[in-house]
Design a protein around this motif. Structure first.
Motif, PDB file in Angstrom:
ATOM      1  N   ARG A 111       0.900  -1.153   0.000  1.00  0.00           N
ATOM      2  CA  ARG A 111       0.000   0.000   0.000  1.00  0.00           C
ATOM      3  C   ARG A 111       0.932   1.195   0.000  1.00  0.00           C
ATOM      4  NH1 ARG A 111      -3.596   0.904   4.456  1.00  0.00           N
ATOM      5  NH2 ARG A 111      -4.666   2.210   2.958  1.00  0.00           N
ATOM      6  N   ARG A 112       0.673   2.162  -0.857  1.00  0.00           N
ATOM      7  CA  ARG A 112       1.589   3.301  -0.907  1.00  0.00           C
ATOM      8  C   ARG A 112       0.876   4.575  -1.292  1.00  0.00           C
ATOM      9  NH1 ARG A 112       5.405   2.968  -6.293  1.00  0.00           N
ATOM     10  NH2 ARG A 112       3.726   2.873  -7.808  1.00  0.00           N
ATOM     11  N   CYS A 113       1.525   5.661  -0.887  1.00  0.00           N
ATOM     12  CA  CYS A 113       1.043   6.980  -1.263  1.00  0.00           C
ATOM     13  C   CYS A 113       2.238   7.884  -1.479  1.00  0.00           C
ATOM     14  CB  CYS A 113       0.109   7.558  -0.198  1.00  0.00           C
ATOM     15  SG  CYS A 113       0.882   7.912   1.391  1.00  0.00           S
ATOM     16  N   TYR A 114       1.970   8.971  -2.147  1.00  0.00           N
ATOM     17  CA  TYR A 114       2.980   9.998  -2.403  1.00  0.00           C
ATOM     18  C   TYR A 114       2.532  11.308  -1.767  1.00  0.00           C
ATOM     19  CZ  TYR A 114       4.791   6.920  -6.045  1.00  0.00           C
ATOM     20  OH  TYR A 114       5.329   5.854  -6.707  1.00  0.00           O
ATOM     21  N   ALA A 115       3.504  12.103  -1.389  1.00  0.00           N
ATOM     22  CA  ALA A 115       3.246  13.463  -0.915  1.00  0.00           C
ATOM     23  C   ALA A 115       4.454  14.303  -1.317  1.00  0.00           C
ATOM     24  CB  ALA A 115       3.058  13.482   0.598  1.00  0.00           C
ATOM     25  N   ALA A 116       4.261  15.592  -1.340  1.00  0.00           N
ATOM     26  CA  ALA A 116       5.369  16.510  -1.615  1.00  0.00           C
ATOM     27  C   ALA A 116       5.684  17.268  -0.344  1.00  0.00           C
ATOM     28  CB  ALA A 116       4.999  17.480  -2.733  1.00  0.00           C
ATOM     29  N   ASP A 117       6.972  17.469  -0.100  1.00  0.00           N
ATOM     30  CA  ASP A 117       7.359  18.295   1.040  1.00  0.00           C
ATOM     31  C   ASP A 117       7.045  19.755   0.685  1.00  0.00           C
ATOM     32  OD1 ASP A 117       9.542  19.304  -0.450  1.00  0.00           O
ATOM     33  OD2 ASP A 117      11.060  18.339   0.785  1.00  0.00           O
ATOM     34  N   PRO A 118       7.272  20.708   1.574  1.00  0.00           N
ATOM     35  CA  PRO A 118       6.892  22.090   1.280  1.00  0.00           C
ATOM     36  C   PRO A 118       7.622  22.708   0.094  1.00  0.00           C
ATOM     37  CG  PRO A 118       7.705  21.881   3.544  1.00  0.00           C
ATOM     38  CD  PRO A 118       7.814  20.550   2.903  1.00  0.00           C
ATOM     39  N   PHE A 119       8.671  22.035  -0.372  1.00  0.00           N
ATOM     40  CA  PHE A 119       9.464  22.559  -1.484  1.00  0.00           C
ATOM     41  C   PHE A 119       9.133  21.879  -2.809  1.00  0.00           C
ATOM     42  CE2 PHE A 119      12.007  22.157   2.462  1.00  0.00           C
ATOM     43  CZ  PHE A 119      11.786  23.451   2.912  1.00  0.00           C
ATOM     44  N   GLY A 120       8.224  20.897  -2.774  1.00  0.00           N
ATOM     45  CA  GLY A 120       7.839  20.182  -3.982  1.00  0.00           C
ATOM     46  C   GLY A 120       8.591  18.897  -4.224  1.00  0.00           C
ATOM     47  N   ASN A 121       9.468  18.486  -3.300  1.00  0.00           N
ATOM     48  CA  ASN A 121      10.167  17.207  -3.436  1.00  0.00           C
ATOM     49  C   ASN A 121       9.190  16.063  -3.197  1.00  0.00           C
ATOM     50  OD1 ASN A 121      12.923  18.163  -3.788  1.00  0.00           O
ATOM     51  ND2 ASN A 121      12.831  18.778  -1.631  1.00  0.00           N
ATOM     52  N   ARG A 122       9.219  15.081  -4.069  1.00  0.00           N
ATOM     53  CA  ARG A 122       8.328  13.928  -3.974  1.00  0.00           C
ATOM     54  C   ARG A 122       8.840  12.933  -2.939  1.00  0.00           C
ATOM     55  NH1 ARG A 122       7.219   9.737  -8.961  1.00  0.00           N
ATOM     56  NH2 ARG A 122       5.188   9.018  -8.260  1.00  0.00           N
ATOM     57  N   LEU A 123       7.924  12.410  -2.121  1.00  0.00           N
ATOM     58  CA  LEU A 123       8.225  11.382  -1.136  1.00  0.00           C
ATOM     59  C   LEU A 123       7.226  10.243  -1.320  1.00  0.00           C
ATOM     60  CD1 LEU A 123       8.521  13.797   1.884  1.00  0.00           C
ATOM     61  CD2 LEU A 123      10.417  12.637   0.781  1.00  0.00           C
ATOM     62  N   GLU A 124       7.709   9.022  -1.244  1.00  0.00           N
ATOM     63  CA  GLU A 124       6.847   7.843  -1.334  1.00  0.00           C
ATOM     64  C   GLU A 124       6.855   7.145   0.017  1.00  0.00           C
ATOM     65  OE1 GLU A 124       6.607   3.580  -3.748  1.00  0.00           O
ATOM     66  OE2 GLU A 124       8.139   5.042  -4.281  1.00  0.00           O
ATOM     67  N   PHE A 125       5.672   6.773   0.500  1.00  0.00           N
ATOM     68  CA  PHE A 125       5.526   6.048   1.755  1.00  0.00           C
ATOM     69  C   PHE A 125       4.885   4.703   1.437  1.00  0.00           C
ATOM     70  CE2 PHE A 125       5.469  10.559   2.681  1.00  0.00           C
ATOM     71  CZ  PHE A 125       6.463  10.652   3.644  1.00  0.00           C
ATOM     72  N   LEU A 126       5.523   3.613   1.874  1.00  0.00           N
ATOM     73  CA  LEU A 126       5.071   2.260   1.537  1.00  0.00           C
ATOM     74  C   LEU A 126       4.890   1.404   2.787  1.00  0.00           C
ATOM     75  CD1 LEU A 126       7.975   2.752  -0.362  1.00  0.00           C
ATOM     76  CD2 LEU A 126       6.715   1.060  -1.614  1.00  0.00           C
ATOM     77  N   GLU A 127       3.856   0.570   2.745  1.00  0.00           N
ATOM     78  CA  GLU A 127       3.631  -0.421   3.786  1.00  0.00           C
ATOM     79  C   GLU A 127       3.385  -1.758   3.097  1.00  0.00           C
ATOM     80  OE1 GLU A 127       0.418  -1.418   7.345  1.00  0.00           O
ATOM     81  OE2 GLU A 127       0.056   0.267   6.000  1.00  0.00           O
ATOM     82  N   PRO A 128       4.137  -2.784   3.467  1.00  0.00           N
ATOM     83  CA  PRO A 128       3.886  -4.096   2.868  1.00  0.00           C
ATOM     84  C   PRO A 128       2.449  -4.547   3.175  1.00  0.00           C
ATOM     85  CG  PRO A 128       5.953  -4.124   4.066  1.00  0.00           C
ATOM     86  CD  PRO A 128       5.256  -2.833   4.410  1.00  0.00           C
TER      87      PRO A 128
END
Length: 131
Positions: A111-128
């Motif tokens: 299961r995963r989602c993406y978010a951007a930090d306040p500067f627009g850098n992409r971050l991916e968060f994953l859970e098996p």
């Protein structure tokens, strides 16, 4: 002594940190996102590096360094993939702090989602899945 790979070369051991870029003067916004929204601990930078600006954060075995880059351009595609134990809780914390979250089911087994930090850098968060 470093572990060696089958080819006789030194083996990679672990990822120490990932560095993302930030614009000059963005430290407070970084703290609000990484420390306040994500619950990471801000690390004290060595004095010789602190003069350059930016901030470092650590949480749950993940270390992220944000370094000032001039001119600044966010990483909108390249990104760290951060394993978490409750991706829904991470998404909820980010949304509560005012950050948009985009869910993606295209990575089987996670299961995963993406978010951007306040500067627009992409971050991916994953859970098996199944955990």
């Amino acid at each position: 002594m470093p572990e060696t790979s089958d080819a006789g070369r030194p083996a990679l051991v672990a990822l120490h940190h990932t560095q993302l870029a930030m614009p000059r003067g963005g430290e407070d916004a970084a703290r609000a996102f990484y420390a306040d929204a994500l619950g990471m601990l801000e690390l004290e930078k060595p004095a010789v590096l602190a003069a350059r600006g930016g901030c470092w954060f650590r949480g749950g075995g993940v270390e992220l360094h944000l370094g000032v880059e001039d001119p600044f351009a966010p990483a909108r595609k390249a990104h760290p993939g951060v394993l978490v134990d409750d991706v829904a809780a991470v998404a909820a914390a980010l949304e509560q702090a005012g950050h948009a979250v985009v869910w993606d089911d295209a990575f089987p087994g996670f299961r995963r989602c993406y978010a951007a930090d306040p500067f627009g850098n992409r971050l991916e968060f994953l859970e098996p899945e199944g955990d």
